[in-house]
Every structure is written in structure tokens, then in C-alpha cells.
Design a protein around this motif. Structure first.
Motif, PDB file in Angstrom:
ATOM      1  N   LEU A  35     -11.407 -83.488  -7.369  1.00  0.00           N
ATOM      2  CA  LEU A  35     -12.047 -84.634  -6.719  1.00  0.00           C
ATOM      3  C   LEU A  35     -13.302 -84.222  -5.969  1.00  0.00           C
ATOM      4  O   LEU A  35     -14.265 -84.999  -5.882  1.00  0.00           O
ATOM      5  CB  LEU A  35     -11.068 -85.330  -5.771  1.00  0.00           C
ATOM      6  N   ASP A  36     -13.329 -82.989  -5.452  1.00  0.00           N
ATOM      7  CA  ASP A  36     -14.534 -82.474  -4.819  1.00  0.00           C
ATOM      8  C   ASP A  36     -15.673 -82.417  -5.838  1.00  0.00           C
ATOM      9  O   ASP A  36     -16.790 -82.827  -5.551  1.00  0.00           O
ATOM     10  CB  ASP A  36     -14.266 -81.094  -4.222  1.00  0.00           C
ATOM     11  N   SER A  37     -15.368 -81.930  -7.032  1.00  0.00           N
ATOM     12  CA  SER A  37     -16.388 -81.873  -8.090  1.00  0.00           C
ATOM     13  C   SER A  37     -16.854 -83.271  -8.482  1.00  0.00           C
ATOM     14  O   SER A  37     -18.051 -83.504  -8.663  1.00  0.00           O
ATOM     15  CB  SER A  37     -15.836 -81.151  -9.321  1.00  0.00           C
ATOM     16  N   GLN A  68      -5.547 -93.357 -12.388  1.00  0.00           N
ATOM     17  CA  GLN A  68      -6.530 -92.294 -12.177  1.00  0.00           C
ATOM     18  C   GLN A  68      -7.944 -92.802 -12.440  1.00  0.00           C
ATOM     19  O   GLN A  68      -8.870 -92.487 -11.707  1.00  0.00           O
ATOM     20  CB  GLN A  68      -6.230 -91.098 -13.081  1.00  0.00           C
ATOM     21  N   LYS A  69      -8.096 -93.600 -13.502  1.00  0.00           N
ATOM     22  CA  LYS A  69      -9.408 -94.176 -13.807  1.00  0.00           C
ATOM     23  C   LYS A  69      -9.889 -95.051 -12.655  1.00  0.00           C
ATOM     24  O   LYS A  69     -11.055 -95.014 -12.283  1.00  0.00           O
ATOM     25  CB  LYS A  69      -9.354 -95.007 -15.092  1.00  0.00           C
ATOM     26  N   LYS A  70      -8.983 -95.828 -12.101  1.00  0.00           N
ATOM     27  CA  LYS A  70      -9.360 -96.696 -10.979  1.00  0.00           C
ATOM     28  C   LYS A  70      -9.781 -95.871  -9.769  1.00  0.00           C
ATOM     29  O   LYS A  70     -10.734 -96.215  -9.078  1.00  0.00           O
ATOM     30  CB  LYS A  70      -8.209 -97.650 -10.629  1.00  0.00           C
ATOM     31  N   TYR A  71      -9.082 -94.763  -9.518  1.00  0.00           N
ATOM     32  CA  TYR A  71      -9.435 -93.921  -8.386  1.00  0.00           C
ATOM     33  C   TYR A  71     -10.799 -93.272  -8.594  1.00  0.00           C
ATOM     34  O   TYR A  71     -11.600 -93.171  -7.667  1.00  0.00           O
ATOM     35  CB  TYR A  71      -8.352 -92.870  -8.143  1.00  0.00           C
ATOM     36  N   VAL A  72     -11.078 -92.849  -9.821  1.00  0.00           N
ATOM     37  CA  VAL A  72     -12.395 -92.295 -10.155  1.00  0.00           C
ATOM     38  C   VAL A  72     -13.470 -93.344  -9.910  1.00  0.00           C
ATOM     39  O   VAL A  72     -14.513 -93.066  -9.308  1.00  0.00           O
ATOM     40  CB  VAL A  72     -12.420 -91.786 -11.611  1.00  0.00           C
ATOM     41  N   GLN A  73     -13.217 -94.570 -10.341  1.00  0.00           N
ATOM     42  CA  GLN A  73     -14.180 -95.650 -10.127  1.00  0.00           C
ATOM     43  C   GLN A  73     -14.390 -95.928  -8.642  1.00  0.00           C
ATOM     44  O   GLN A  73     -15.504 -96.204  -8.207  1.00  0.00           O
ATOM     45  CB  GLN A  73     -13.737 -96.913 -10.856  1.00  0.00           C
ATOM     46  N   ILE A  74     -13.330 -95.839  -7.860  1.00  0.00           N
ATOM     47  CA  ILE A  74     -13.449 -96.051  -6.413  1.00  0.00           C
ATOM     48  C   ILE A  74     -14.374 -95.005  -5.797  1.00  0.00           C
ATOM     49  O   ILE A  74     -15.246 -95.339  -4.994  1.00  0.00           O
ATOM     50  CB  ILE A  74     -12.054 -96.030  -5.744  1.00  0.00           C
ATOM     51  N   ILE A  75     -14.188 -93.749  -6.183  1.00  0.00           N
ATOM     52  CA  ILE A  75     -15.045 -92.689  -5.643  1.00  0.00           C
ATOM     53  C   ILE A  75     -16.494 -92.915  -6.050  1.00  0.00           C
ATOM     54  O   ILE A  75     -17.407 -92.780  -5.227  1.00  0.00           O
ATOM     55  CB  ILE A  75     -14.545 -91.302  -6.081  1.00  0.00           C
ATOM     56  N   ILE A  76     -16.719 -93.278  -7.293  1.00  0.00           N
ATOM     57  CA  ILE A  76     -18.086 -93.547  -7.760  1.00  0.00           C
ATOM     58  C   ILE A  76     -18.694 -94.705  -6.975  1.00  0.00           C
ATOM     59  O   ILE A  76     -19.834 -94.615  -6.500  1.00  0.00           O
ATOM     60  CB  ILE A  76     -18.093 -93.836  -9.278  1.00  0.00           C
ATOM     61  N   LYS A  77     -17.937 -95.770  -6.799  1.00  0.00           N
ATOM     62  CA  LYS A  77     -18.449 -96.927  -6.055  1.00  0.00           C
ATOM     63  C   LYS A  77     -18.731 -96.569  -4.600  1.00  0.00           C
ATOM     64  O   LYS A  77     -19.703 -97.044  -4.010  1.00  0.00           O
ATOM     65  CB  LYS A  77     -17.467 -98.089  -6.145  1.00  0.00           C
ATOM     66  N   GLN A  78     -17.872 -95.731  -4.013  1.00  0.00           N
ATOM     67  CA  GLN A  78     -18.117 -95.288  -2.634  1.00  0.00           C
ATOM     68  C   GLN A  78     -19.420 -94.497  -2.547  1.00  0.00           C
ATOM     69  O   GLN A  78     -20.195 -94.670  -1.606  1.00  0.00           O
ATOM     70  CB  GLN A  78     -16.965 -94.419  -2.125  1.00  0.00           C
ATOM     71  N   ALA A  79     -19.664 -93.636  -3.530  1.00  0.00           N
ATOM     72  CA  ALA A  79     -20.907 -92.857  -3.534  1.00  0.00           C
ATOM     73  C   ALA A  79     -22.122 -93.779  -3.625  1.00  0.00           C
ATOM     74  O   ALA A  79     -23.113 -93.585  -2.911  1.00  0.00           O
ATOM     75  CB  ALA A  79     -20.910 -91.856  -4.690  1.00  0.00           C
TER      76      ALA A  79
END
Length: 111
Positions: A35-37, A68-79
């Protein structure tokens, strides 16, 4: 440059999609490192001006569990909700601050 960023993000997304939710401290640490990467790549894309839709489309193509896909999308949206800076110094600080936040949240939860 944007294509290089998108390609590196794709490799990170593939790695994140293969990591299941951790069940012990060692796997938790590995999961948080992935997740750091991801957070670093997502914020780098944000700071370099890559369009959000391009990053989200790429995330949609990666195979993995839906949660997992949703969590990845959340991180992207937060960025992409963060401010985009023009100065390289502020861009670097924004990337570091964001990745630290995501990593800290993860290790507090899983390690």
C-alpha cells in the motif's frame, strides 16, 4: 513521463491485487508495504498531472477481489483529493506526507 508513471502504477496495482488481507504481523507488514508503493505511485501521478480517469481505468483492469479493488480506488481518490503543487519541493513533500499517512493507517490496523 505520464506513460512511465502509469506503467509503474500498473505494476504496483498488480502487486496490491495479489496481496490478500493480512492474517499475521509478517503478512500485515508486507501488505502495508504494497500500500505504501500504491500510495506513492498514486500521489506521484497526481502531482505530475495525470488525469484521474486514466488512473482509475487502469485500476479497473487489474484482477483481484472486489473489496481490494475498491480499497485501491479509495487510495487513488484520496491522492487526487489532495492539492497539486507546481514546485518540485512541494510535490515531493506532498508525496511523502501522503504515503506516510497511508502506511501509518495500515500498520496501525494490521501490524
Amino acid at each position: 513521463m505520464k506513460n512511465i508513471i502509469l506503467m509503474s502504477l500498473m505494476f504496483v496495482l498488480v502487486g496490491c491485487s495479489k496481496n490478500q488481507n493480512p492474517v499475521d504481523q509478517a503478512s500485515g507488514k508486507k501488505y502495508c508495504e504494497s500500500l505504501d508503493s500504491l500510495s506513492t505511485s498514486a500521489m506521484t501521478a497526481r502531482q505530475k498531472g495525470v488525469a484521474l480517469i486514466e488512473v482509475l481505468k487502469m485500476a479497473d483492469t487489474v484482477e483481484g477481489a472486489e473489496d481490494q479493488k475498491k480499497y485501491v480506488q479509495i487510495i487513488i481518490k484520496q491522492a487526487f483529493a489532495e492539492t497539486r503543487y507546481s514546485s518540485p519541493e512541494y510535490q515531493a513533500k506532498a508525496i511523502t506526507d501522503f504515503r506516510n499517512k497511508i502506511y501509518l493507517d495500515c500498520i496501525n490496523k494490521y501490524v
